[in-house]
Design a protein around this motif. Structure first.
Motif, PDB file in Angstrom:
ATOM      1  N   LYS B 185       9.333  -3.071 -58.869  1.00 41.80           N
ATOM      2  CA  LYS B 185       9.958  -4.210 -59.550  1.00 41.80           C
ATOM      3  C   LYS B 185       8.951  -5.331 -59.815  1.00 41.80           C
ATOM      4  O   LYS B 185       9.299  -6.326 -60.462  1.00 41.80           O
ATOM      5  CB  LYS B 185      11.111  -4.764 -58.684  1.00 41.80           C
ATOM      6  CG  LYS B 185      12.472  -4.126 -58.997  1.00 41.80           C
ATOM      7  CD  LYS B 185      13.549  -4.768 -58.137  1.00 41.80           C
ATOM      8  CE  LYS B 185      14.945  -4.434 -58.662  1.00 41.80           C
ATOM      9  NZ  LYS B 185      15.378  -5.307 -59.764  1.00 41.80           N
ATOM     10  N   GLY B 186       7.755  -5.207 -59.252  1.00 43.25           N
ATOM     11  CA  GLY B 186       6.706  -6.180 -59.550  1.00 43.25           C
ATOM     12  C   GLY B 186       6.439  -7.211 -58.464  1.00 43.25           C
ATOM     13  O   GLY B 186       5.586  -8.087 -58.637  1.00 43.25           O
ATOM     14  N   TYR B 187       7.150  -7.115 -57.344  1.00 46.71           N
ATOM     15  CA  TYR B 187       6.856  -8.058 -56.247  1.00 46.71           C
ATOM     16  C   TYR B 187       5.527  -7.664 -55.623  1.00 46.71           C
ATOM     17  O   TYR B 187       5.177  -6.485 -55.547  1.00 46.71           O
ATOM     18  CB  TYR B 187       7.988  -8.065 -55.208  1.00 46.71           C
ATOM     19  CG  TYR B 187       9.308  -8.510 -55.805  1.00 46.71           C
ATOM     20  CD1 TYR B 187       9.462  -9.810 -56.297  1.00 46.71           C
ATOM     21  CD2 TYR B 187      10.372  -7.620 -55.930  1.00 46.71           C
ATOM     22  CE1 TYR B 187      10.666 -10.206 -56.882  1.00 46.71           C
ATOM     23  CE2 TYR B 187      11.573  -8.009 -56.522  1.00 46.71           C
ATOM     24  CZ  TYR B 187      11.709  -9.301 -56.992  1.00 46.71           C
ATOM     25  OH  TYR B 187      12.888  -9.691 -57.579  1.00 46.71           O
ATOM     26  N   LYS B 188       4.772  -8.680 -55.185  1.00 45.17           N
ATOM     27  CA  LYS B 188       3.404  -8.415 -54.711  1.00 45.17           C
ATOM     28  C   LYS B 188       3.111  -8.965 -53.324  1.00 45.17           C
ATOM     29  O   LYS B 188       2.240  -8.470 -52.624  1.00 45.17           O
ATOM     30  CB  LYS B 188       2.388  -9.021 -55.695  1.00 45.17           C
ATOM     31  CG  LYS B 188       2.349  -8.292 -57.023  1.00 45.17           C
ATOM     32  CD  LYS B 188       1.270  -8.843 -57.936  1.00 45.17           C
ATOM     33  CE  LYS B 188       1.021  -7.943 -59.123  1.00 45.17           C
ATOM     34  NZ  LYS B 188       2.222  -7.778 -60.006  1.00 45.17           N
ATOM     35  N   LYS B 189       3.806 -10.042 -52.949  1.00 38.52           N
ATOM     36  CA  LYS B 189       3.488 -10.715 -51.676  1.00 38.52           C
ATOM     37  C   LYS B 189       4.689 -10.576 -50.740  1.00 38.52           C
ATOM     38  O   LYS B 189       5.675 -11.307 -50.879  1.00 38.52           O
ATOM     39  CB  LYS B 189       3.227 -12.205 -51.929  1.00 38.52           C
ATOM     40  CG  LYS B 189       2.197 -12.476 -53.034  1.00 38.52           C
ATOM     41  CD  LYS B 189       0.805 -12.402 -52.471  1.00 38.52           C
ATOM     42  CE  LYS B 189      -0.213 -12.900 -53.495  1.00 38.52           C
ATOM     43  NZ  LYS B 189      -1.592 -12.737 -53.013  1.00 38.52           N
ATOM     44  N   PHE B 190       4.590  -9.641 -49.809  1.00 40.26           N
ATOM     45  CA  PHE B 190       5.748  -9.295 -48.984  1.00 40.26           C
ATOM     46  C   PHE B 190       5.744  -9.924 -47.590  1.00 40.26           C
ATOM     47  O   PHE B 190       4.695 -10.054 -46.969  1.00 40.26           O
ATOM     48  CB  PHE B 190       5.852  -7.770 -48.839  1.00 40.26           C
ATOM     49  CG  PHE B 190       6.257  -7.082 -50.115  1.00 40.26           C
ATOM     50  CD1 PHE B 190       7.597  -6.895 -50.413  1.00 40.26           C
ATOM     51  CD2 PHE B 190       5.299  -6.643 -51.024  1.00 40.26           C
ATOM     52  CE1 PHE B 190       7.972  -6.269 -51.593  1.00 40.26           C
ATOM     53  CE2 PHE B 190       5.665  -6.018 -52.208  1.00 40.26           C
ATOM     54  CZ  PHE B 190       7.011  -5.837 -52.499  1.00 40.26           C
ATOM     55  N   GLY B 191       6.941 -10.281 -47.166  1.00 43.60           N
ATOM     56  CA  GLY B 191       7.138 -10.744 -45.791  1.00 43.60           C
ATOM     57  C   GLY B 191       8.208  -9.893 -45.119  1.00 43.60           C
ATOM     58  O   GLY B 191       8.953  -9.166 -45.786  1.00 43.60           O
ATOM     59  N   TYR B 192       8.288  -9.982 -43.792  1.00 41.55           N
ATOM     60  CA  TYR B 192       9.299  -9.233 -43.037  1.00 41.55           C
ATOM     61  C   TYR B 192       9.848 -10.117 -41.927  1.00 41.55           C
ATOM     62  O   TYR B 192       9.090 -10.822 -41.254  1.00 41.55           O
ATOM     63  CB  TYR B 192       8.698  -7.959 -42.436  1.00 41.55           C
ATOM     64  CG  TYR B 192       9.711  -7.142 -41.654  1.00 41.55           C
ATOM     65  CD1 TYR B 192      10.482  -6.178 -42.283  1.00 41.55           C
ATOM     66  CD2 TYR B 192       9.915  -7.384 -40.298  1.00 41.55           C
ATOM     67  CE1 TYR B 192      11.443  -5.462 -41.573  1.00 41.55           C
ATOM     68  CE2 TYR B 192      10.877  -6.666 -39.581  1.00 41.55           C
ATOM     69  CZ  TYR B 192      11.631  -5.704 -40.233  1.00 41.55           C
ATOM     70  OH  TYR B 192      12.581  -5.010 -39.543  1.00 41.55           O
ATOM     71  N   ILE B 193      11.160 -10.096 -41.749  1.00 38.24           N
ATOM     72  CA  ILE B 193      11.788 -10.895 -40.689  1.00 38.24           C
ATOM     73  C   ILE B 193      12.717 -10.015 -39.848  1.00 38.24           C
ATOM     74  O   ILE B 193      13.538  -9.267 -40.388  1.00 38.24           O
ATOM     75  CB  ILE B 193      12.561 -12.100 -41.295  1.00 38.24           C
ATOM     76  CG1 ILE B 193      11.545 -13.157 -41.778  1.00 38.24           C
ATOM     77  CG2 ILE B 193      13.537 -12.703 -40.286  1.00 38.24           C
ATOM     78  CD1 ILE B 193      12.145 -14.353 -42.477  1.00 38.24           C
ATOM     79  N   GLY B 194      12.526 -10.105 -38.530  1.00 39.55           N
ATOM     80  CA  GLY B 194      13.362  -9.341 -37.594  1.00 39.55           C
ATOM     81  C   GLY B 194      13.863 -10.236 -36.471  1.00 39.55           C
ATOM     82  O   GLY B 194      13.562 -11.423 -36.421  1.00 39.55           O
TER      83      GLY B 194
END
Lengths: 340, 340
Positions: B185-194
């Protein structure tokens, strides 16, 4: 792969096998397994390790059969899909687990016949006691429980006569307080939204009390919408849309629970209705979700975890022969937040 | 008032009392109570009415002691405060209730020692079988269950070897698919939250798989934040704020569950961050709440009710001697909605 055919009796691990493995006497194993007092940590560790290693488990059935009382507690709730009951159950479990009791769970899906069947099934296990939700049980369930020689605690509401003991809050008082405070805040055109076809009775009592107090205060309820479906955020949004379409001048809606109220809030957001200026929203239960909204939900906080905890504690006290008052009022808290 | 002292044995209602009251033979009462085949509706009605009237309940303990198998099913879950487990439990109950079995519930609060204790306690009741959540049990729990001659079903994930049977979905595959679709989809800068300090293991596996796939695709994860607290909408909002404060260029966050993701959405709303243009939000579980947001939550729909239902059905099939495959993959569905 799935070798789960029952082992013949002679293959079963016995207390003697555990004693031999742990290098202690049969009596010591039996004492550890019964959780008898004055057992050293070292002995407990030795016996437990041997039992786990061999896969030995004591058999509680024999003892329960002898005394006709088990360490099971029958916990009967209407639904798990409402955030309220899982929290109540957590409270119950917190007390039972610490005292060596175990919850056997029955879910009635707000069905009277199913409730009767669940109660019958549970009683066949000689439970230590019974915890039910609500005081609106069928006459047959009340009768059957009255005939048992075990403690029975009814949770949630204290507005009608319990079988033995009720632990909860007054839904009538809560509705009165919502009506009074909202009229005092200047709202004049009230609506009400409910679900589940208004089961259980306590939600109906809440609605009727709300209507009664509004009439007294000269602001009679303009419109109500009780959906037949299970309560959910979606249903709350849909019902709000429907109620406002018919009655665009309503300025405050009281919802049967927070899920419905959050749905109302979402509807306002998506329609550009400002809250509380365009519409005031009041929920019921005070669940975390409402408090996480960008504008916190005005709601009535019900003591869910505490209600479960107190119900289990009172059941234990009855079991231990204590005299217990029939009504335990845990109160409620009207949380005036951003939405009304 | 609370006359709940145990009645002496001679006062107890017996099968003879019921037979006399109903005007039928002892055998007829016994047959109705055992749910034997070919009982007329009229006889059942007559006997049940008399039994309820007298408060008679059959005693299942004696039968269970003889066969060393009860109609209880041990159901062991980590938590009730997460919407996932109440739904799973509803699914389990829907099958057990129809087949004359009863859930005995244990809550472990994600604590390994507590889980071992709950399993030991449950086994003392000679349950028909055991249903547990997850495949990350302690070695001692696995060992103890392997030694039992009863079926054991582990629900939720199928990514590691089950004790006997696993029913669930691949969390690895789900995370891979999220990573692939979001990069596409074109997203490039990813984060993750748990949250929950990344218990259970399946959430950690999901995060590691997400990171692995992102690296493969040339968009390595920029930042992750695993909170120690229980998961909630509030924690999701707080964590999103913290993550964005340190990494303002993140354009897509994958959350360990929908509660956290809804919190992220609320944070964006209150800060005027447009979703998905300013930040794309992806949840996990596909709970109703996410689908009720003004802009529906992109999430991975997990088969919760079905998982409970299938687990109970498979347990019954094992109990009845059927050969059952060790892995039951119920799949998942990536729901691409408005937030990403």
């Amino acid at each position: 792969m799935n070798d789960i055919t029952a082992k013949p009796a002679q293959d079963r691990v016995t207390i003697k096998d555990v004693a031999k493995k742990a290098g202690v006497s049969d009596i010591s194993v039996s004492r550890v397994m019964r959780n008898a007092p004055n057992i050293s940590a070292k002995l407990r560790e030795k016996v437990t390790a041997a039992a786990d290693e061999l896969g030995y488990t004591p058999n509680r059935l024999a003892g329960a059969l002898k005394t006709r009382s088990s360490n099971l507690v029958a916990v009967i709730v209407p639904s798990m899909s409402n955030a309220v009951f899982p929290e109540v159950l957590d409270g119950i479990d917190s007390v039972l687990a610490e005292n060596g009791f175990q919850a056997a769970l029955g879910i009635t899906h707000y069905d009277k016949e199913r409730e009767l069947q669940v109660v019958r099934d549970m009683l066949a296990w000689s439970p230590m006691g019974v915890i039910l939700a609500g005081t609106d049980q069928d006459e047959r369930v009340r009768h059957l429980l009255l005939k048992q020689a075990i403690p029975v605690v009814q949770m949630m509401d204290i507005d009608s006569d319990p079988i033995q003991v009720a632990v909860g809050m007054s839904h009538r008082d809560a509705a009165y307080e919502v009506a009074e405070r909202m009229v005092a805040k200047g709202y004049k055109k009230f609506g009400y939204i409910g679900a589940w076809g208004e089961r259980p009775d306590r939600s109906k009592l809440r609605r009727l009390s709300f209507e009664e107090k509004l009439s007294e205060l000269g602001c009679p309820l303009i419109a109500r919408l009780i959906r037949d479906e299970n309560s959910s955020v979606q249903i709350g949004a849909q019902a709000t849309q429907a109620l406002l379409a018919e009655n665009p001048d309503i300025d405050c809606i009281f919802y049967a629970n927070d899920d419905l109220a959050v749905g109302g809030y979402f509807h306002c957001m998506s329609q550009g209705i400002s809250v509380p200026e365009g519409l005031a929203i009041v929920g019921f239960n005070g669940i975390d979700l409402g408090q996480a909204l960008p504008s916190k939900l005005t709601s009535v906080k019900t003591p869910r975890f505490t209600m479960g905890k107190e119900s289990a504690s009172i059941l234990l006290r009855c079991h231990n022969g204590a005299e217990v008052a029939p009504i335990h009022d845990l109160g409620f808290e009207l949380m005036l937040e951003g939405t009304a």
